[in-house]
Write an enzyme that holds these catalytic residues in place. Structure first.
Site, PDB file in Angstrom:
ATOM      1  N   CYS A   1       0.846  -1.207   0.000  1.00  0.00           N
ATOM      2  CA  CYS A   1       0.000   0.000   0.000  1.00  0.00           C
ATOM      3  C   CYS A   1       0.876   1.250   0.000  1.00  0.00           C
ATOM      4  CB  CYS A   1      -0.912   0.013   1.220  1.00  0.00           C
ATOM      5  SG  CYS A   1      -2.063  -1.368   1.321  1.00  0.00           S
TER       6      CYS A   1
ATOM      7  N   ASP B   1      37.065  17.608  17.253  1.00  0.00           N
ATOM      8  CA  ASP B   1      37.636  18.927  17.477  1.00  0.00           C
ATOM      9  C   ASP B   1      38.093  18.968  18.936  1.00  0.00           C
ATOM     10  OD1 ASP B   1      38.128  21.768  17.191  1.00  0.00           O
ATOM     11  OD2 ASP B   1      36.288  22.047  18.344  1.00  0.00           O
TER      12      ASP B   1
ATOM     13  N   ASP C   1      31.887  21.658  17.296  1.00  0.00           N
ATOM     14  CA  ASP C   1      30.888  22.579  17.834  1.00  0.00           C
ATOM     15  C   ASP C   1      30.989  23.997  17.291  1.00  0.00           C
ATOM     16  OD1 ASP C   1      33.268  23.274  19.102  1.00  0.00           O
ATOM     17  OD2 ASP C   1      32.237  23.944  20.909  1.00  0.00           O
TER      18      ASP C   1
ATOM     19  N   ASP D   1      34.116  24.283  12.289  1.00  0.00           N
ATOM     20  CA  ASP D   1      33.970  22.835  12.125  1.00  0.00           C
ATOM     21  C   ASP D   1      32.932  22.473  11.067  1.00  0.00           C
ATOM     22  OD1 ASP D   1      35.812  22.225  14.181  1.00  0.00           O
ATOM     23  OD2 ASP D   1      34.270  22.561  15.696  1.00  0.00           O
TER      24      ASP D   1
END
Length: 728
Positions: A19, A430, A623, A627
């Site tokens: 379906c 990082d 963060d 980055d």
């Protein structure tokens, strides 16, 4: 050029993967339409690249035999899914009432139950015909409707199998009744199969009700978050405290949050102090202290003090609403592994119909059994082969897995990210703000013995107070914990080297070794802090070196544990930083990083990711804005929720907290979810592979096949729900 428009639909009437595939194919054939249909959620995400409206899309879905409405937030309006469960439950009860007498007569035919009393009325073929007709065409009409639209659109689904199986039993029984009217008048017993069709439909409905209720639990994580939001808020207006509906709060309103109350919107604390339980957002159990200037978020709980906050985000712009949106999008998207199930289900029903026809021919003409026996075998094959479990195998696991991850503070943006994270063999981190706290602190403050320690510390901190440099602020914060810091005069910042100021007539210089050497100041007792990854500053008063200060960006408490657990999972860890080699190596040694790449400019981070990708699948954890290119380049980008919006936008996964253990949980949750999907797919395929031959050789009565089919769907959903109890 037409603007793209995205709509989300709630779709009603789907019974199996075929379906969902038919609706998806039908919509995607339309010019300018991109559709993604989710069977488990019973939703559809449709992107319109032309001037078509939502009504046009809904009409197309209706032409395919289904119904759809524009999706509303769960907190608004009536939950149609609950109404659908109630409707199915009512149908099931009616079906049971009309099927029980037929089941009673069937059970009484067995030798070991022949002593059971059966009312004469129930033995009457015309009564049985009437009871079966209510179930077959009253309750079962939905299957005929679905089968009609499927066949009209040149495809086949579960409804086709159900209609073929139950209709064969029903119409054969009608034929027997009409042909043997004289025998009935004489009270003779006939071989009727009305109970087969009625009981099959009842069992299928039973499975659907169980399935719907179980699927309802798969979004419990989101419902828990929604239920935490208060319905009302207390707003300060004209000196009065007014209680208003939370949805009427406007940006800029001042709200009063009492102890024990949930916060209705995102905001900034204006006054007051308290501890706020943010566990539902971050997964962190410890309350977070909030004072003037702190940010607070909707649905978090104020613990002890009264807070006055200024609303900054309301409605669907709050952090909570964004989390819910991300989770819903992840649950609604398709994982690559689901393509296999979609391909199989697309050809499954026609193959089963072919097997059923062969079963009838071989059983009747080759084996030489009776027509009734051949019919029973055929019905059993048709019924047991319904591909419901196959269609539910992947989406239910994705729903449960992404919901559980959200409870932990790990947000997967897509189902693909949830699936692919398990393949990662290298994770790049990082340094600043990811492995470390991102806030430098004073670790050592040595004052020469010939000088008063308190006076020196106070003079140096006072000189640094006018500087906005993070290292200067670290010194000020360190000293202010124990003594008062005064303002400096004649302050001068010397770019790249330090500062110079006058305090109480004394000349104070704070800076690096080069600054003091330029001022012809002799530095003595130099400690080799550089090997420890610390930044060294020197303080001089009136031309004499009086203090040596070491400042470091402290490692987060859980970073070392996270690296150890990633190593245990067989994952290589790499630090990618723009910091100097000595600092990077010291941090790497402390936490247990495998490889260090230092002195990398922001533009070069993406190139380093590409280099590492030559050896395997790479994830990047960061963060900062710098980055973002690396996060986008990596196979999986993981953004710390404490970071910038740009980094979060570029990532595939958002960690709602700065804790690297959430990265470990993301990997483990991905592996657990994919393992669960494979279990579901294996058992769904094994079930049909084993069940169809058993039914074909006549070892399964049709009603037993129906019960087994219903159980297979429910078992897949229940297995997926185990993910909601996963602890990683």
């Amino acid at each position: 050029m037409s603007k793209s428009n995205e709509i989300n639909l709630d779709i009603q009437g789907m019974t199996c993967a075929a379906c969902a595939n038919r609706i998806e194919r039908g919509l995607n054939k339309m010019d300018g339409i991109e559709a993604n249909i989710n069977l488990a959620l019973e939703t559809g995400k449709v992107v319109i690249h032309n001037d078509m409206s939502a009504e046009d899309v809904i009409q197309k879905i209706q032409s395919l035999g289904y119904d759809a409405v524009v999706h509303q937030d769960e907190q608004e309006g009536t939950d149609y899914k609950q109404k659908e469960i109630k409707r199915k439950t009512t149908q099931l009860i009616v079906s049971i009432i009309f099927s029980l007498p037929l089941l009673w007569t069937m059970v009484a035919h067995f030798s070991f139950t022949s002593h059971l009393y059966v009312p004469e009325l129930f033995m009457n073929p015309y009564v049985q015909w009437g009871l079966a007709t209510v179930v077959q065409f009253g309750i079962g009409w939905q299957f005929y409707k679905g089968a009609y639209f499927a066949l009209r659109n040149k495809s086949a689904n579960m409804d086709v199998l159900i209609v073929l199986g139950t209709s064969a039993a029903y119409f054969y029984s009608v034929y027997v009744v009409l042909r043997n009217e004289t025998a009935i008048e004489q009270g003779q017993m006939l071989d009727l199969y009305f109970e087969t069709s009625a009981v099959l439909i009842t069992l299928i409905l039973l499975g659907k009700v169980f399935e719907a209720r179980a699927k309802g639990h798969s979004s419990d994580a989101i419902k828990k978050l929604l239920n935490l939001q208060p319905k009302t808020a207390f707003i300060e207006k004209d000196g009065e405290l007014l209680e208003v509906p939370a949805k009427e709060v406007q940006v800029g309103d001042i709200l009063v949050i009492r102890p024990g109350a949930s916060i209705p919107v995102d905001g900034e604390v204006v006054s007051g102090s308290s501890a706020v339980d943010e566990s539902m957002l971050t997964g962190e159990s410890l309350p977070v202290d909030k004072t003037s200037g702190s940010n607070v978020f909707a649905a978090t709980v104020n613990s002890n003090g009264t807070l006055r906050i200024k609303a900054t985000n309301t409605g669907n712009k709050t952090v909570l609403s964004n989390i819910i949106k991300i989770v819903e999008e992840a649950q609604g998207s398709k994982a690559p592994i689901q393509r296999l199930a979609d391909q199989i289900s697309g050809i499954f029903v026609p193959i089963v119909i072919g097997i059923a026809i062969l079963t009838f021919i071989i059983t009747l003409w080759v084996v030489g059994t009776s027509f009734i026996t051949a019919l029973e075998h055929t019905i059993a094959v048709l019924v047991i082969a319904c591909p419901c479990a196959l269609g539910l195998a992947t989406p239910t696991s994705i729903m449960a897995g992404s919901g559980r991850a959200a409870e932990m503070g790990v947000l997967f943006k897509t189902a693909e990210a949830l699936e692919q994270t398990r393949t990662i063999d290298t994770i790049v981190f990082d340094k600043t703000g990811t492995i470390t706290k991102g806030q430098p602190v004073v670790t050592n403050f040595y004052v020469n013995r010939s000088h008063d320690e308190e006076e020196v510390m106070q003079l140096i901190a006072s000189a640094e107070k006018a500087s906005e440099h993070p290292l200067a602020q670290a010194i000020v914060h360190y000293v202010e914990e124990t003594m008062k810091v005064q303002a400096a005069t004649d302050f001068q910042a010397i770019s790249g080297h330090g500062i110079e100021a006058t305090i109480e007539g004394k000349q104070v210089i704070v800076g690096n070794q080069r600054l003091l050497e330029n001022r012809m100041i002799t530095i003595h007792d130099i400690e080799n802090f550089d090997e420890q990854g610390k930044t060294i500053m020197y303080g001089a008063i009136n031309g004499q070196h009086v203090a040596t200060i070491a400042v470091a960006d402290e490692v987060k408490e859980t970073s070392k544990q996270a690296m150890a657990e990633l190593h245990a999972l067989g994952i290589k860890t790499v630090m990618l930083t723009g910091d100097r080699e000595a600092v990077a190596q010291a941090i790497a040694k402390e936490v247990g990083i495998d490889e260090v790449v230092s002195d990398v400019l922001p533009a070069g981070k993406a190139n380093e990711i590409k280099r590492l990708q030559k050896d395997g699948k790479v994830a990047m954890v960061g963060d900062g804005i710098n980055d973002a290119p690396a996060l986008a380049t990596a196979d999986i980008g993981i953004a710390m929720g404490t970071g910038t919006d740009v980094a979060i936008e570029a990532a595939d996964i958002t960690i709602m907290q700065g804790d690297l253990m959430r990265v470990v949980q993301a990997v483990k949750m991905s592996r657990a979810t994919v393992r669960n999907i494979k279990q579901n797919l294996f058992w769904a395929l094994a079930y049909n592979s084993i069940g169809i031959p058993i039914a074909a050789i006549g070892l399964l009565a049709p009603w037993v096949a129906g019960a087994a089919m219903a159980f297979s769907s429910v078992s897949v959903v229940l297995n997926a729900l185990r993910l909601q109890r996963t602890k990683v």
